[in-house]
Design a protein around this motif. Sequence first.
Motif, PDB file in Angstrom:
ATOM      1  N   ARG A 128      59.729  12.475  -7.351  1.00 23.67           N
ATOM      2  CA  ARG A 128      58.876  11.293  -7.526  1.00 23.67           C
ATOM      3  C   ARG A 128      57.398  11.677  -7.609  1.00 23.67           C
ATOM      4  N   VAL A 129      56.988  12.663  -6.805  1.00 23.10           N
ATOM      5  CA  VAL A 129      55.591  13.130  -6.860  1.00 23.10           C
ATOM      6  C   VAL A 129      55.307  13.768  -8.220  1.00 23.10           C
ATOM      7  N   CYS A 130      56.248  14.541  -8.736  1.00 19.72           N
ATOM      8  CA  CYS A 130      56.074  15.168 -10.049  1.00 19.72           C
ATOM      9  C   CYS A 130      55.962  14.109 -11.138  1.00 19.72           C
ATOM     10  N   GLU A 131      56.823  13.101 -11.079  1.00 18.70           N
ATOM     11  CA  GLU A 131      56.762  12.004 -12.059  1.00 18.70           C
ATOM     12  C   GLU A 131      55.452  11.249 -11.941  1.00 18.70           C
TER      13      GLU A 131
ATOM     14  N   ASP B 105      43.633  17.757 -14.422  1.00 19.61           N
ATOM     15  CA  ASP B 105      43.460  16.809 -13.325  1.00 19.61           C
ATOM     16  C   ASP B 105      44.805  16.370 -12.744  1.00 19.61           C
ATOM     17  N   LYS B 106      45.811  16.241 -13.606  1.00 22.72           N
ATOM     18  CA  LYS B 106      47.141  15.852 -13.128  1.00 22.72           C
ATOM     19  C   LYS B 106      47.720  16.927 -12.207  1.00 22.72           C
ATOM     20  N   LEU B 107      47.601  18.204 -12.621  1.00 20.90           N
ATOM     21  CA  LEU B 107      48.128  19.277 -11.764  1.00 20.90           C
ATOM     22  C   LEU B 107      47.305  19.436 -10.493  1.00 20.90           C
ATOM     23  N   LEU B 108      45.995  19.228 -10.576  1.00 19.05           N
ATOM     24  CA  LEU B 108      45.164  19.272  -9.364  1.00 19.05           C
ATOM     25  C   LEU B 108      45.603  18.195  -8.381  1.00 19.05           C
ATOM     26  N   TRP B 109      45.847  16.996  -8.886  1.00 17.56           N
ATOM     27  CA  TRP B 109      46.324  15.913  -8.026  1.00 17.56           C
ATOM     28  C   TRP B 109      47.660  16.300  -7.382  1.00 17.56           C
ATOM     29  N   HIS B 110      48.560  16.846  -8.198  1.00 16.57           N
ATOM     30  CA  HIS B 110      49.881  17.245  -7.705  1.00 16.57           C
ATOM     31  C   HIS B 110      49.757  18.293  -6.604  1.00 16.57           C
ATOM     32  N   ALA B 111      48.964  19.331  -6.860  1.00 16.43           N
ATOM     33  CA  ALA B 111      48.809  20.407  -5.870  1.00 16.43           C
ATOM     34  C   ALA B 111      48.183  19.884  -4.581  1.00 16.43           C
ATOM     35  N   ARG B 112      47.213  18.998  -4.689  1.00 11.54           N
ATOM     36  CA  ARG B 112      46.592  18.414  -3.481  1.00 11.54           C
ATOM     37  C   ARG B 112      47.583  17.546  -2.719  1.00 11.54           C
ATOM     38  N   LYS B 113      48.336  16.763  -3.444  1.00  9.50           N
ATOM     39  CA  LYS B 113      49.329  15.867  -2.818  1.00  9.50           C
ATOM     40  C   LYS B 113      50.328  16.682  -1.995  1.00  9.50           C
TER      41      LYS B 113
ATOM     42  N   LEU C 198      55.855  29.298 -13.179  1.00  8.25           N
ATOM     43  CA  LEU C 198      54.779  30.073 -12.555  1.00  8.25           C
ATOM     44  C   LEU C 198      53.958  29.185 -11.622  1.00  8.25           C
ATOM     45  N   TYR C 199      53.592  27.997 -12.090  1.00  9.59           N
ATOM     46  CA  TYR C 199      52.836  27.052 -11.261  1.00  9.59           C
ATOM     47  C   TYR C 199      53.621  26.724  -9.992  1.00  9.59           C
ATOM     48  N   PHE C 200      54.903  26.410 -10.167  1.00  8.56           N
ATOM     49  CA  PHE C 200      55.730  26.066  -9.008  1.00  8.56           C
ATOM     50  C   PHE C 200      55.816  27.241  -8.035  1.00  8.56           C
ATOM     51  N   ALA C 201      56.005  28.443  -8.554  1.00 12.31           N
ATOM     52  CA  ALA C 201      56.100  29.627  -7.692  1.00 12.31           C
ATOM     53  C   ALA C 201      54.791  29.862  -6.940  1.00 12.31           C
TER      54      ALA C 201
ATOM     55  N   SER D 260      43.485  31.676   1.631  1.00  9.68           N
ATOM     56  CA  SER D 260      44.157  30.437   1.289  1.00  9.68           C
ATOM     57  C   SER D 260      43.578  29.877  -0.008  1.00  9.68           C
ATOM     58  N   PRO D 261      44.151  30.272  -1.146  1.00  9.41           N
ATOM     59  CA  PRO D 261      43.639  29.735  -2.406  1.00  9.41           C
ATOM     60  C   PRO D 261      43.708  28.211  -2.390  1.00  9.41           C
ATOM     61  N   ASP D 262      42.654  27.590  -2.889  1.00  7.72           N
ATOM     62  CA  ASP D 262      42.694  26.138  -2.949  1.00  7.72           C
ATOM     63  C   ASP D 262      43.334  25.695  -4.258  1.00  7.72           C
ATOM     64  N   GLU D 263      43.440  24.384  -4.420  1.00 10.05           N
ATOM     65  CA  GLU D 263      44.122  23.841  -5.589  1.00 10.05           C
ATOM     66  C   GLU D 263      43.392  24.195  -6.886  1.00 10.05           C
ATOM     67  N   GLU D 264      42.061  24.257  -6.836  1.00 10.38           N
ATOM     68  CA  GLU D 264      41.287  24.626  -8.027  1.00 10.38           C
ATOM     69  C   GLU D 264      41.664  26.032  -8.497  1.00 10.38           C
ATOM     70  N   GLN D 265      41.776  26.960  -7.551  1.00  9.43           N
ATOM     71  CA  GLN D 265      42.154  28.330  -7.916  1.00  9.43           C
ATOM     72  C   GLN D 265      43.568  28.387  -8.441  1.00  9.43           C
ATOM     73  N   LEU D 266      44.460  27.648  -7.784  1.00 10.44           N
ATOM     74  CA  LEU D 266      45.864  27.637  -8.167  1.00 10.44           C
ATOM     75  C   LEU D 266      46.030  27.135  -9.596  1.00 10.44           C
TER      76      LEU D 266
END
Length: 197
Positions: free
Chosen positions: A76-79, A90-98, A164-167, A185-191
């Motif tokens: 559901r979070v991915c959707e 921005d979508k992936l940044l939101w996902h990684a932060r969530k 790769l993103y998921f890993a 601790s890489p942050d979401e921006e780095q990821l």
Amino acid sequence: MSVNNPEKVTRQREERRSQILHASIGIFANKGLAAAKISDIAEAAGISHGHVYNYYSSKEELFVSLVKMLQERYGRVCEEARGREGNARDKLLWHARKIGEDENALNGMHVVLHAETIAGISAEEKREIPRRAVENLQPIIAIVKQGQEEGTFREGRPEELAVLYFALLNGVSGARRRGLGAVASPDEEQLVGLLCK
């Protein structure tokens, strides 16, 4: 509980099942299936040890239900990430932060990652875990394709970049969960930046 209101009984039963599942996330993440005890889960849920068995016949059934719930919640979070307004980055940044802000999500990723290797899980369920994982990856693949079309993300097979993103997300989450975040601790921006051109 009034037996005259079956809808209320059903709702209360589902709420109790959910309470038990949520209480079990940290227990299973920290101890694994073999070492986790129903008494630990009952204590975390604030109910009696025997009461857990009114909802789950065994620790293994509870674990399988938890893995399914976690994968459905992650899906559901991915959707939701895919459906957000804005560009792919921005979508992936939101996902990684969530994911990164939710302790249960971090613990849940750990539980699901190791679920396929646990002896107490049926062969059928072991086949379902990767099937659900592939299904959950589809919105991330769509975001990666969007990012490639926008010229933001690297070239390459979107499926491979999504994996790769998921890993990376799973690795960062695991490091934070184990207390390695103090070291690095890489942050979401780095990821997310690792997928960008």
